[in-house]
Every structure is written in structure tokens, then in C-alpha cells.
Design a protein around this motif. Structure first.
Motif, PDB file in Angstrom:
ATOM      1  N   THR A1181     -20.428 -12.299  49.219  1.00  0.00           N
ATOM      2  CA  THR A1181     -20.065 -11.974  47.674  1.00  0.00           C
ATOM      3  C   THR A1181     -21.088 -11.057  47.351  1.00  0.00           C
ATOM      4  OG1 THR A1181     -18.866 -13.595  47.142  1.00  0.00           O
ATOM      5  CG2 THR A1181     -19.535 -12.296  45.252  1.00  0.00           C
ATOM      6  N   CYS A1182     -20.700  -9.693  46.890  1.00  0.00           N
ATOM      7  CA  CYS A1182     -21.769  -8.838  46.246  1.00  0.00           C
ATOM      8  C   CYS A1182     -22.275  -9.312  45.191  1.00  0.00           C
ATOM      9  CB  CYS A1182     -20.905  -7.261  45.979  1.00  0.00           C
ATOM     10  SG  CYS A1182     -22.075  -6.305  45.123  1.00  0.00           S
ATOM     11  N   THR A1185     -21.193  -6.377  41.849  1.00  0.00           N
ATOM     12  CA  THR A1185     -19.941  -6.250  41.416  1.00  0.00           C
ATOM     13  C   THR A1185     -18.813  -7.391  41.658  1.00  0.00           C
ATOM     14  OG1 THR A1185     -19.355  -5.546  43.649  1.00  0.00           O
ATOM     15  CG2 THR A1185     -20.048  -3.369  42.077  1.00  0.00           C
ATOM     16  N   ILE A1189     -17.431  -8.815  50.600  1.00  0.00           N
ATOM     17  CA  ILE A1189     -17.903  -7.966  51.571  1.00  0.00           C
ATOM     18  C   ILE A1189     -17.505  -8.728  52.880  1.00  0.00           C
ATOM     19  CG2 ILE A1189     -19.683  -6.545  52.626  1.00  0.00           C
ATOM     20  CD1 ILE A1189     -21.287  -6.822  49.921  1.00  0.00           C
ATOM     21  N   ASP A1195     -23.306  -3.094  54.442  1.00  0.00           N
ATOM     22  CA  ASP A1195     -23.919  -3.630  53.085  1.00  0.00           C
ATOM     23  C   ASP A1195     -25.273  -3.540  53.177  1.00  0.00           C
ATOM     24  OD1 ASP A1195     -24.760  -5.577  54.857  1.00  0.00           O
ATOM     25  OD2 ASP A1195     -23.541  -7.235  54.011  1.00  0.00           O
ATOM     26  N   SER A1197     -28.961  -5.041  51.452  1.00  0.00           N
ATOM     27  CA  SER A1197     -29.485  -6.369  50.914  1.00  0.00           C
ATOM     28  C   SER A1197     -30.925  -6.305  50.341  1.00  0.00           C
ATOM     29  CB  SER A1197     -29.701  -7.321  52.038  1.00  0.00           C
ATOM     30  OG  SER A1197     -30.809  -6.945  52.925  1.00  0.00           O
ATOM     31  N   ARG A1204     -26.548  -9.827  49.001  1.00  0.00           N
ATOM     32  CA  ARG A1204     -25.830  -8.940  49.576  1.00  0.00           C
ATOM     33  C   ARG A1204     -25.344  -7.768  48.640  1.00  0.00           C
ATOM     34  NH1 ARG A1204     -25.196 -11.109  54.776  1.00  0.00           N
ATOM     35  NH2 ARG A1204     -24.036  -9.506  55.562  1.00  0.00           N
ATOM     36  N   PHE A1205     -25.029  -6.781  48.988  1.00  0.00           N
ATOM     37  CA  PHE A1205     -24.421  -5.968  47.863  1.00  0.00           C
ATOM     38  C   PHE A1205     -23.663  -4.685  48.776  1.00  0.00           C
ATOM     39  CE2 PHE A1205     -28.286  -7.416  45.995  1.00  0.00           C
ATOM     40  CZ  PHE A1205     -27.877  -7.703  44.693  1.00  0.00           C
ATOM     41  N   VAL A1206     -22.723  -3.963  48.023  1.00  0.00           N
ATOM     42  CA  VAL A1206     -21.899  -2.911  48.691  1.00  0.00           C
ATOM     43  C   VAL A1206     -23.055  -1.807  48.626  1.00  0.00           C
ATOM     44  CG1 VAL A1206     -19.878  -3.742  47.761  1.00  0.00           C
ATOM     45  CG2 VAL A1206     -21.108  -2.393  46.146  1.00  0.00           C
ATOM     46  N   GLN A1209     -24.876   0.171  45.544  1.00  0.00           N
ATOM     47  CA  GLN A1209     -25.462  -0.447  44.972  1.00  0.00           C
ATOM     48  C   GLN A1209     -27.114  -0.226  45.353  1.00  0.00           C
ATOM     49  OE1 GLN A1209     -25.601  -2.235  41.791  1.00  0.00           O
ATOM     50  NE2 GLN A1209     -23.434  -1.518  41.919  1.00  0.00           N
ATOM     51  N   CYS A1214     -32.098  -5.396  41.778  1.00  0.00           N
ATOM     52  CA  CYS A1214     -31.109  -6.499  42.366  1.00  0.00           C
ATOM     53  C   CYS A1214     -30.536  -7.276  40.973  1.00  0.00           C
ATOM     54  CB  CYS A1214     -31.994  -7.396  43.221  1.00  0.00           C
ATOM     55  SG  CYS A1214     -30.856  -9.002  43.658  1.00  0.00           S
TER      56      CYS A1214
END
Length: 1237
Positions: A1181-1182, A1185, A1189, A1195, A1197, A1204-1206, A1209, A1214
Motif C-alpha cells: 500500500t502506498c 495515497t 501498488i 514504485d 520507497s 513504498r509509494f507511487v 510521490q 515520507c
């Protein structure tokens, strides 16, 4: 093609190399002339007085001048040293095409569209000849390189040769309007059918070559090109001419046989210029097809093409002496050379092997004897950069390995027999393919196979012995000791043991070009384009040195100093990273060996050279670093080291007492003496300077050292009575305070009188002063409080009804001075031996007195004759009193007698008493604060925080964890700093003493060994907080739990653990806490979104995919199942029910509910709403948002908490840890000294 320099500008119309300096002139279509240093890559100057394009520029051969001609009809002569135009030559009536200096006489020739050629004397600034005869634009004109001739080409289809020999005999005078007899036409060449664009002389033969719009090159009658001919040029050696044309070809002509011997095709647009290379049988051409092409003049084939995307090339120029070319294009120019000039070489003891002119040569350093060993195979085709790039030598087997770029990378192995050594016989080489090849043992060499990232070890028969995979992607290998390789990649180097196949050392570096080992193989210098990295044999970093211009070569001297060369200088680099210039270079050299003050080197022509240097400066600095003070003293006695740079260096490194011996200027000596605590030298310099500011600073330093005598003397010289009074107060010198009171009275200084009376504790005097100035109420209160009842009654009678009431119920406090801690004399000082740099150097610089200073036994010298406000000195006090000028207001007290004010003659400069100061005393230097020790010894950010150095701590955290938002850590920084120190109060009037608290200290610890700081945050505390967070989560107190978990994340960067296992525990704790922070944030977000049931279900579903403890996972699954069931998403609810039952819930009610939901869903396996949730496809999960993912999606990080992020971002702070920047580069968590070891 090796581009050495490139500019961005308007279209370049003209170029001119300086014959000696690394400069090039570029004239632009915008009217600006730029002067560039192509070696440094800097713009030296710009000249912009022309209006319109400047078509021609030319450097003078010997004077600091250049000439330019432009479309504004003006010829300008410039002095580049004075940065201005000296004068303008006016006379032409149209565009000026070319300008050129004469090689010998002070003449300039210019060609113009006004159909004339003019010759100017730039010394008399007059036109000495106008050559008329052309009846169309004159496109070019130039002097013959040796004879008294001028050639010109015009669009009137003629080439004219002019005899200017009579100009030598004629004095400079203006020519008449129609020319003069001083220049006559010798030849008129009428062979072209259309206008002639260019004509020039052959440099040695009596020939002229011309090119015209009739597409012909004329020396002989021959039609060759099919379009306009742009440029023509003679070969420097062979009877050839090269020409470039708009028919997109380059043609080579033999002017002896008058035939075209080759047509070079390949350009697909107009060919603007073509040149023979001065040193090789190649031709360089440029074209409007945006390319520069290199051709083999012998085989008439293309070798290499250099293209630009958007720029057409217009002009080529060759350096008159160096292997450099320049090309002008639409947006600037480039300076380039076609191949490397660095000779391949290897050093073994007293021997040097190197390549030169396709031969392997041997040079002996001790005898300077040079021998040709053997010829090297010439490549089958002439190509650029095919000469050997590296050379490796095995002294025991007398074998040589040569590597080059032939066939994409290959090597040649030569075994030199002792019989044939020096005979130069041809030998068959053993050859093979490989990116690099070096000897790694007596009879073994390693070859790099780039395609497979392997290294092959071979014997001298070129047979494969073994093969090893390399630990990193490697593009070159270097020698690193027997059996070891230094492997280079784009941004790091490693030392790889071929036998054990392990990495011995690893270091992050810029791209390394050359590797140079010290003689003992203990240190290595890694040379990149603009940096030098010094490391030890295990690649432990020692220092990095950055240069603004290219680093060329280097070598280690016997003292462990690295000597290196740049394009301009020979420099040195000390082991601590200090550097300096040894010598300036005219041309680059390549160091082969350093021995004492002698540098052995090769130049670009492969010639051996010996350069003698002055090593005094770096030997002196090295001796200081290594504390070899005997050598330092020797240098001080025998050398002439001086200068602001040396003084600044000694001050910076904490040796101001050494700098004193190099300085004669009194002001600099004074500053250095204060810095080193040498109070005697400071007094001598202050006496010589005799300025108020210097006496004041001397007083401050003497006060710091507790030398009351010097303080008193300094205050006397500055006549600072207030400071003197306070000095006598704190030293308990009441006798001198009484005299200060008398002086203040004589000067009618009421405040001075009152202060001195206050310091003395003389209450009656204070009452008298207050009464004398009319402050009767204050005088009454003072007398009453201090018990002077008789005086109080008298004052009360004078005040009458205005007697001030005293406060009731309050005990008065007496204004009396505190007793001094020490009475008189200087502070007791530590007796130490005289320092090695003190004494014995009186013949160096300025001699300092051996006398020490003390107070003059309380006597006042004549320097105390202070000027009062009326300009009268204290010496005039007697006259003032006798003449009655001082009002006698205190007659009832008897007044002051004259003898009370007599001051004894001033003693000489005070000397320190022999009981407290002695000839062997030297003030000890202050030790390093514990805080500074913490900073120097540790790479842990928390130690820097404890030391109070928040700036470096934040830089470390940014580099290690990518942290950018330090606001959440501010309070922790302050708490950590405060808790790492203790605070002691010595006296009520003294400042608080700060003491550093060390970690793990005990009574048996050595007082000279400083430990790391004590820290308030411990791993065990975080474990307790983790349990508290679990408890809050179980109880459903999500806000409290989230606050606890975030606090853990913020604390982890500021803890220190001891063992590797604890480091792993900390990293695991980050992952655990991160999962809970993300899950709780999503759950709190879900509870806020009551109007969006679909998003509520998604957030509840994502929560179940966080890595939670089993009881919490059950609660999350139960929650998600309930939310989805109520929303009639039965399929999704059934999935959560199954997962819940798989956890074997211990609460029977949970299991029962799950089974009921599962049974209900099986009757109707449908979802009422579509969710962005696929439980069959693994995902994370991002953290920002809150969207899934899925596996396979790209992605980014967080470098700290690993959330983890899209991709959108990236670059944001963070949202989970609220500290680090998403996607930032970071080296990783550093929380233990064990990680550094």
C-alpha cells in the motif's frame, strides 16, 4: 576525437589560435570577440566594440595584440593585457573579409568588399599602401610566410600577387587615394571563369593555390569540383592539395602531376573547410551537414565522424604548434584533438619502459640512458586512438603487456630476451582480446572480459590458467599487489583477491582514470578527471582533493607525499588532504618517478625529462603534521619560507608560534603572539605599534592569562580609568583604588569618584560626593542605612520637611564591595619546559625581549599624565590648585594637599614577578574540548547531536537516512544535548561550568582517554514503548497508539547499540513500527470518511495487508469483514472471513461470526460495489495515497522506514515517518560503532 573544450555562443565566423598560450579567439556573428582559455575552459575576456558581424581575427605572433575586421568597415587593434581597443583603423568603405598580421614587420593586411587591399602600419596607425586593381569584392588577402609578397583573391575572377618590397625602404606615410608605387602587381592570374573565393601561398614552394565559384582549384588547369570551392590547403610534406566544395566532396590533388588523385565522398551538404593534419596523414573536414569527418589521406577512406544535432560547421583552424584543432559552428565552437597524446609507460625500480613512435623504449633513471627495445606492431589500418593505452611490466620475466583499443580492445605480450635487449629486433607478439590486461604475478597476467564480466588469468604462453567472475560490473582492471586486482566501475572501485575470490576493499569514487600505488604499496592514489582520492591498501578513505582543471598524472615521493600534475601545475597532496602548488608548467607532463627534489617525467612527444623542484614547503608542512619538530626547526633556520599563505596555513593548523618566526611585520606578529599566548612578544609589538586598539586587545589576552601586571600596563597606556579601577577591585589593591579616587576628583569626574568610593567601601566618601552634587535625599538615605547617624542628623536638618522616609519592615542591605578571591599578583601558573619553538630563533624575524613584565609596585609612570577635557595634563594639577581654578567645595574636610597628587616617575614596561613567571615558562595550549573529540571520532549522528553540533548531525542523517524534515527531531536534539552534559556552579559571580558526561565511565577509566557521550535514549526503552503501542492498539486507542509508534520512529535515528545483533533488532523494529503507523493512519482516515462507503471498505481491506501481530490482524480482518458485509460486498467479506478462520481465533465469538458470514456469502457470491482491491494479486500500500501498488508496478520507497509509494510521490517527505524524502539516495542506518569497525 577528444573534445578538449566547447563553448556556446552565436555563430562563429573567425578563429585564431595563440602561438604560445592556450588561448583561442572566436569572432561571432553578433559582433562580439571572445578570448577563451581552452585549457582551463574559462572565458578570459570579451570585446564588443564592433557593430555587426566580425569576419576575421588574428593574433600577433609575439606582441600582446590581436586585430579584427568586421562589417562596420572598421579594423580594430586590441591589447588583450590592457583589456581594451588601442585604436581603430578607418579607410575601407565596405565589409572587411580578412585581416592578418605580418610575421616580421608592424603591418596588417586587410581585404574588403570595397575592391581594395590595404596594408597598415599598426605602430604609426596609418595606411601605408592601398592595393587597387580588383574590380569586385576582395574575398581574402594574406602575406607570404617568408617573402615580400601579398596574394589576393577577388570575385572579379582574378588572383593577384603584389610585390611589397619597396615598403621596407619607405618610411611610414599615408598612401595617396589611388595607391602608390610602394606596392606593384607582380602577377595577375586570369584562369578562373567565375569569382575567386580564396587564395594562399604554399608555405615553402613558389606556388599559389586558389579556389573559385567555377568549382575549380587552380594550380594547374583542371576542372574538378562541380560546385563552389570553399577552402584549399597544401599538405605539410607531400605534394598534395586538399580542397572542399559545395558538391559535398573533398578532393586530393597532386600538384606535381596536376591530377586529382582522390575524391572523398561522405558529406551530404556543402563542405565548408578541409585541412591536412600537421602530424598525421589524415584530413579533417567540416560541412553544413552538421558533421566533422576524419579521412585517411593515404587510403582515402573515412575513419571517424563527429556529429552535432542542430549546428552547421563553418570554419576550421589548426594550432600553429600544438596538436589541436578548432571548429566554429552555429552555436559556438569546439577545441579538440584527434587522439591521445599520453604515452603508455611502466616503472620498475630504476627502469622506465614506455612507447614512442611505434617503438618500445627503455630508460634508466640513474644514468639517463635511453634504449630502443623493439618495434610495436602497427595496426593494419590507420585509425584514431590505436596506439597503446596501458603498459604492464614483469621484471622477473622481462615481459611487457601492451593494451590498446584495436579490435575493440586487445593486448600484445612481448617477452624480451636479454640477448636482444637494446637491438630493436622485431619480435612476434602473443595477442588476444580484452578490455584491460595487467601482470598479477611473476608469470601470470589477468585479462578483462567485459562482455561476461570475467577476468581470465593466463601464463606467458598466452594459455588460460583460470577464470573468475568479478564482484562488480567492471570496465577496467588495475594492479593492486600480487594476486590482487583493483576493479573499476562507473562510481566505485574494489580490490579483489583472485586466489580467495573475496573483496578486500571497497570505495565509492568518481570515475577513476589512473591508479598510482606508493613504493611500499601501503597507499594508493585514485585519479579521476577533476579529483584525487587517497586511500590505504584496503581502500579505507583518507582524503579527497578536488581540482578545477584536469588532473594528468602523479607519483609518490619517499616521504609519503603524493606529487601530481594538472594541465598547468605540479602540485602536492599531504596525507591529511592539504595541498599546494610546487611549480607552474608551460606544457603538460606525465610523472613517472619522484626521487627527493627530482621529478622524472615524459612529455606528450614521448621525451624523457627531469624537473628539479623545491620541496621545502611540503616537507615543512609534513614535518608539522608528523610532529617532527627537529626538521621544522631545521627548515626555519635554513630556508626562506614566507608569505601570507604560509602564515595562514600555520594559523589554521594551530601553530601560530611557528608562524611568528617567519614574520617581521609588527601587526602580524602581534596577532600571532596573541593567538599563541606569547604575551612577551605581544607587549613588544604593541609598544612598537602604540595604538589604542592593540593595547586594548593585549589587555584582554593578559587578563585571560591572569597576568595582572600586563593588564594594568595596557590600561595605563590607553588611559582607561574605569577598567583600571575595576582591575584594582578584583585584585584587592585598595591603595591604588584610593589613588584612582583622587585622580577622579582632580578631573572633576563625579561618576568616577562615586564608583571608586563604592569599590573602596568608603561610605563617608560616597555621602560626601552625593551631598556635593546636591543629591541630599540620597546622601541622607545612604548615611542612615550605614549607621552614620551624626551625618544623617545634619542632612535631616538641611532637608527639613523633605526628609525621605525609610521603608518599614525591610532589612537594608549594605552596598559594600565583595572581598577579592585573590589579592594582588598574577595567577599561579603551571611550570612547563620551554617549547621547542620558543627561544633560539632571535636571529630569525624580529628578536623578542627575554624580559618579563610586572606591575611597577603600584607606582604611576609619566604615561598616566592623562589629558582632561580642557586639554590640561595631570602634571598641571599643581598650577591649577595654586591658581584657585579648582573650586574648593570641601573646605570643611580640609581639602587635598598638592603632595597627595604627586605621581612617581613611570617605571619601564612592567615585568612579571620572578615568583610566578620564569624564563622557562611557556603558556600551555588549551586542550581539545570533549565535544570536539566526540565529533572527530564518530560518524554517528547522535554523537554530533550530543556535542551540540546539530548542523553536522543533520548532514549525517540526511546522507545516511535521507532525512530532510528535522522539525519533529528538534525537541529530541535539545533533550539529548542537555542530558549529555552536567552543569556545575563554582562561585556566585562565576559562570556555570559545563561538563560532558561520557558513556560507560567508571572510576578506573583513564583520565586521558575520552569515551563517547552518555545518551538518554536506549533500545530497551523503545521495546517498552512498542509494548505500550501494542496495548493501545488492542484497546482501540488508535490515536494514542499512532503517537507512540511515530515517537519510536523519530527516536530510532538517535539511539546507539553495541552489537551487530542489536543493529539487526533496530532495523527489524523500524519495519514493525512502520507497518503499524501505516495501518493506523489508514484506519483513522477510514473513520473520518463516513460519506464514502466504497473508500471505507478499501481502507479497511488495505489495513488487513499490513504486517501486524496476530491478535491485531484478527481485529483488522474482523473489522474489514464487518464493513464489507454491511455494504453487501459478500465475496470480499467471505475472503476476510476465510483469512480470519485461518488464524485460528481464540475468541469463539470471532470464529462464530466469521463462519456465519462465510455461510451467508456462499449463498450469494456477489459484490454490490467495485473496489480497487484484488486480494489474489500481491500488493503493498502506498504510504501517502493509500492505493495498492501491485507486483510488477514501479514504485519508490522511503530510504529510512522503507515505506513504498507511487512514483508521483518521489521527492516528497515520507507521510509515514515524516522525516525522510521519498526516493532519496541514502547509505543506510548507522547506529553502532560495530558497523564502522
Amino acid at each position: 576525437m577528444l573534445t578538449k573544450f566547447e563553448t556556446k555562443s552565436n555563430r562563429v565566423k573567425g578563429l585564431s589560435f595563440h602561438s604560445k598560450r592556450p588561448w583561442i579567439l572566436a569572432s561571432l556573428h553578433s559582433g562580439v570577440i571572445q578570448l577563451w582559455d581552452y585549457r582551463m575552459g574559462t572565458l578570459i575576456d570579451r570585446f564588443d566594440e564592433h557593430d555587426g558581424p566580425v569576419r576575421g581575427v588574428h593574433f600577433h605572433k609575439s606582441q600582446p595584440l590581436f586585430v579584427s575586421g568586421g562589417d562596420d568597415y572598421k579594423i580594430k587593434v586590441w591589447n588583450y593585457k590592457m583589456h581594451r581597443c588601442l585604436f581603430t583603423l578607418l579607410g575601407h568603405l565596405d565589409y572587411i573579409r580578412t585581416v592578418q598580421f605580418h610575421h616580421e614587420f608592424p603591418w596588417i593586411v586587410s581585404a574588403s568588399d570595397d575592391q581594395t587591399i590595404r596594408i597598415w602600419n599598426w605602430q604609426s596607425r596609418t595606411c601605408i599602401s592601398v592595393l587597387t586593381g580588383h574590380n569586385h569584392y576582395v574575398m581574402c588577402a594574406s602575406f607570404h610566410p617568408k617573402e615580400d609578397l601579398v596574394v589576393s583573391a577577388s570575385l572579379d575572377q582574378t588572383v593577384r600577387v603584389w610585390d611589397i618590397s619597396s615598403l621596407k625602404k619607405k618610411t611610414a606615410s599615408p598612401a595617396d587615394l589611388f595607391g602608390g608605387i610602394d606596392a606593384v602587381v607582380k602577377y595577375v592570374l586570369e584562369g578562373h571563369d567565375r569569382g575567386v573565393n580564396w587564395a594562399s601561398f604554399h608555405p615553402t614552394l613558389p606556388l599559389i593555390v586558389s579556389g573559385a565559384d567555377d568549382r575549380q582549384v587552380k594550380i594547374w588547369r583542371m576542372n574538378g569540383h562541380l560546385d563552389y570551392i570553399r577552402t584549399v590547403q597544401f599538405h605539410h610534406e607531400n605534394p598534395w592539395i586538399v580542397s572542399a566544395s559545395d558538391d559535398q566532396t573533398i578532393r586530393i590533388w597532386n600538384w606535381q602531376s596536376r591530377t586529382c588523385i582522390s575524391v572523398l565522398t561522405g558529406h551530404n551538404h556543402y563542405v565548408m573547410c578541409a585541412l591536412f593534419h600537421a602530424k598525421h596523414d589524415i584530413i579533417v573536414s567540416n560541412s553544413e551537414d552538421k558533421s566533422i569527418r576524419v579521412w585517411d589521406a593515404t587510403k582515402r577512406t573515412g575513419i571517424q565522424t563527429f556529429r552535432r544535432e542542430h549546428d552547421r560547421f563553418w570554419i576550421l583552424a589548426a594550432h600553429p604548434e600544438m596538436n589541436l584543432l578548432a571548429a566554429g559552428h552555429d552555436s559556438g565552437m569546439i577545441v579538440f584533438k584527434l587522439e591521445r597524446e599520453r604515452p603508455a609507460f611502466a616503472v620498475s625500480g630504476d627502469s622506465l619502459f614506455f612507447t614512442k613512435d611505434r617503438f618500445l623504449r627503455f630508460h634508466e633513471f640513474s644514468t639517463q640512458r635511453e634504449t630502443q627495445v623493439l618495434p610495436i606492431r602497427r595496426p593494419g589500418s590507420l585509425s584514431l586512438n590505436q596506439s597503446p593505452k596501458t603498459l604492464s611490466y614483469s621484471p622477473t620475466e622481462n615481459a611487457v603487456l601492451l593494451c590498446s583499443d584495436v579490435d575493440g580492445g586487445s593486448y600484445e605480450l612481448y617477452c624480451i630476451s636479454k640477448d636482444s635487449f637494446g637491438r630493436g629486433d622485431m619480435q612476434d607478439a602473443k595477442r588476444g582480446l580484452g578490455g584491460s590486461a595487467i601482470f598479477v604475478a611473476r608469470n601470470r597476467f589477468a585479462v578483462l572480459d567485459k562482455s561476461n564480466n570475467h577476468v581470465q588469468v593466463k601464463n606467458l604462453k598466452n594459455e588460460l590458467v583460470k577464470k573468475s567472475a568479478l564482484p562488480i560490473p567492471t570496465d577496467a582492471i588495475f594492479y593492486a599487489g600480487t594476486g590482487n586486482l583493483l576493479c573499476r566501475s562507473e562510481d566505485r572501485v574494489v580490490i579483489f583477491d583472485l586466489q580467495q575470490r573475496i573483496i578486500i576493499g571497497d570505495l565509492q569514487t568518481p570515475f577513476v582514470k589512473y591508479v598510482i600505488w606508493s613504493n611500499d604499496m601501503e597507499s594508493v592514489a585514485l585519479l579521476s578527471k577533476h579529483a584525487i582520492i587517497i586511500a590505504n591498501k584496503k581502500l579505507v578513505h583518507q582524503c579527497t582533493l578536488h581540482e578545477t582543471i584536469r588532473v594528468k598524472s602523479g607519483g609518490w615521493d619517499d616521504n609519503g607525499v603524493f606529487i601530481y600534475t594538472t594541465l598547468n601545475h605540479i602540485k602536492y597532496c599531504l596525507p591529511n588532504g592539504d595541498s599546494g602548488i610546487i611549480k607552474t608548467l608551460d606544457i603538460p607532463i606525465y610523472i613517472t618517478k619522484v626521487s627527493g627534489n627530482t621529478i622524472f617525467c615524459l612529455d606528450r612527444d614521448g621525451k624523457t625529462k627531469v624537473v628539479v623542484i623545491d620541496a621545502t614547503e611540503y616537507i615543512f608542512k609534513l614535518s608539522l603534521i608528523k610532529k617532527r619538530y627537529d626538521l621544522v626547526m631545521s627548515v626555519i633556520r635554513t630556508s626562506q619560507l614566507c608569505g601570507q599563505a604560509m602564515i595562514a596555513y600555520l594559523q589554521q593548523k594551530g601553530f601560530p608560534e611557528v608562524a611568528l618566526h617567519f614574520v617581521k611585520d609588527e601587526r602580524i606578529r602581534f596577532n600571532l603572539a596573541l593567538e599563541s599566548g606569547n604575551i612577551q612578544t605581544a607587549v613588544a609589538s604593541a609598544t612598537a605599534i602604540d595604538e589604542k586598539d592593540h593595547w586594548y586587545r593585549l589587555g584582554v589576552e593578559a587578563l585571560r592569562q591572569g597576568n595582572a601586571g600586563i593588564v594594568e600596563y595596557a590600561y595605563q597606556r590607553t588611559k582607561n580609568l574605569e577598567r583600571l579601577s575595576f582591575l584594582y577591585l578584583i585584585t584587592g589593591n585598595l591603595e591604588k583604588l584610593s589613588k584612582m579616587l583622587r585622580i577622579a576628583e582632580v578631573k572633576n569626574d563625579v561618576m568616577g569618584q562615586f564608583h571608586n568610593a563604592l569599590y573602596l567601601g568608603d561610605v563617608r566618601e560616597r555621602v560626601k560626593i552625593l551631598e556635593s552634587v546636591g543629591h541630599l535625599p540620597l546622601a541622607y538615605v545612604t548615611a542612615s542605612v550605614h549607621g552614620l547617624h551624626d551625618v544623617a542628623e545634619r542632612l535631616a536638618a538641611e532637608l527639613g520637611e523633605n526628609v525621605p522616609p525609610l521603608p518599614e519592615g525591610k532589612a537594608p542591605s549594605l552596598l559594600l564591595p565583595p572581598p577579592p578571591i585573590m589579592c594582588g599578583g598574577d595567577w599561579p601558573l603551571l611550570r612547563v619546559m620551554r617549547g621547542i619553538f620558543d627561544g633560539g630563533f632571535d636571529n630569525i624575524g624580529q628578536a623578542t625581549t627575554d624580559e618579563e613584565y610586572e606591575a611597577a609596585d603600584g607606582d604611576w609612570g609619566e604615561e598616566l599624565d592623562m589629558v582632561d577635557v580642557d586639554g590640561l595634563q595631570n602634571g598641571d594639577v599643581a598650577a591649577m590648585l595654586e591658581d584657585g581654578e579648582v573650586p574648593e567645595e570641601n573646605d570643611e574636610e580640609g581639602g587635598w594637599e598638592l603632595e597627595d597628587l604627586e605621581l612617581p616617575p613611570e617605571a619601564d614596561t612592567p615585568k612579571a614577578s620572578t615568583t610566578t613567571r620564569s624564563s622557562i615558562f611557556v603558556a600551555p595550549q588549551p586542550g581539545m574540548p570533549v565535544n570536539q573529540i566526540w565529533i572527530q571520532r564518530s560518524s554517528l549522528a547522535v554523537d554530533h547531536v550530543a556535542a551540540g553540533n546539530f548542523d553536522t548531525a543533520m548532514r549525517l542523517l540526511n546522507r545516511q537516512l535521507g532525512i530532510k524534515n528535522f522539525t519533529p527531531l528538534k525537541s529530541m536534539f535539545l533533550d539529548l544535548y542537555t542530558s549529555s552534559h552536567s552543569y556545575l556552579r563554582a562561585f556566585s559571580s562565576a559562570p556555570v561550568i559545563t561538563l560532558a558526561i561520557e558513556r560507560g565511565w567508571n572510576e578506573s577509566s583513564s583520565p586521558n582517554v575520552r569515551g563517547p557521550p552518555a545518551l538518554p535514549f536506549k533500545l530497551s526503552q523503545l521495546d517498552e514503548k512498542l509494548k505500550a503501542g501494542y496495548k493501545s492498539t488492542t484497546a482501540g486507542k488508535f490515536t494514542d497508539a499512532l503517537r507512540t509508534f511515530i515517537n519510536i520512529l523519530h527516536t530510532i535515528p538517535l539511539i546507539v547499540v553495541e552489537t551487530r545483533r542489536e543493529v539487526d533488532d533496530v532495523k527489524e523494529l523500524i519495519i514493525i513500527v512502520k507497518e503499524y503507523v501505516l495501518g493506523l493512519q489508514m484506519e483513522l482516515k477510514r473513520r473520518e470518511m463516513k460519506d464514502d462507503p466504497t473508500r471505507q471498505q478499501e481502507l479497511a481491506a488495505y489495513f488487513t495487508h499490513c504486517n501486524l501481530q496476530t491478535p491485531h490482524l484478527r481485529l483488522a480482518l474482523l473489522n474489514a469483514m464487518t464493513v464489507c458485509y454491511k455494504a453487501k460486498n459478500l465475496t470480499t467479506a467471505a475472503n476476510f472471513a476465510r483469512r480470519l478462520l485461518e488464524t485460528n481465533p481464540t475468541v469463539e465469538n470471532q470464529a462464530k461470526t466469521a463462519r456465519q458470514v462465510l455461510a451467508a456469502a456462499e449463498r450469494n457470491m456477489t459484490d454490490a460495489t467495485q473496489l480497487n482491491y484484488d486480494f489474489r494479486n500481491p500488493f503493498v500500500t502506498c504510504g501517502a495515497t493509500y492505493v495498492p501498488i501491485y507486483r510488477g508496478q514501479k514504485d519508490v520507497s522511503c530510504p529510512y522506514c522503507m515505506s513504498r509509494f507511487v512514483l508521483s510521490q518521489e521527492g516528497q517527505v515520507c507521510a509515514v515517518c515524516d522525516l525522510a524524502v521519498v526516493g532519496a539516495d541514502a547509505s543506510g542506518l548507522l547506529c553502532s560503532p560495530a558497523q564502522i569497525r
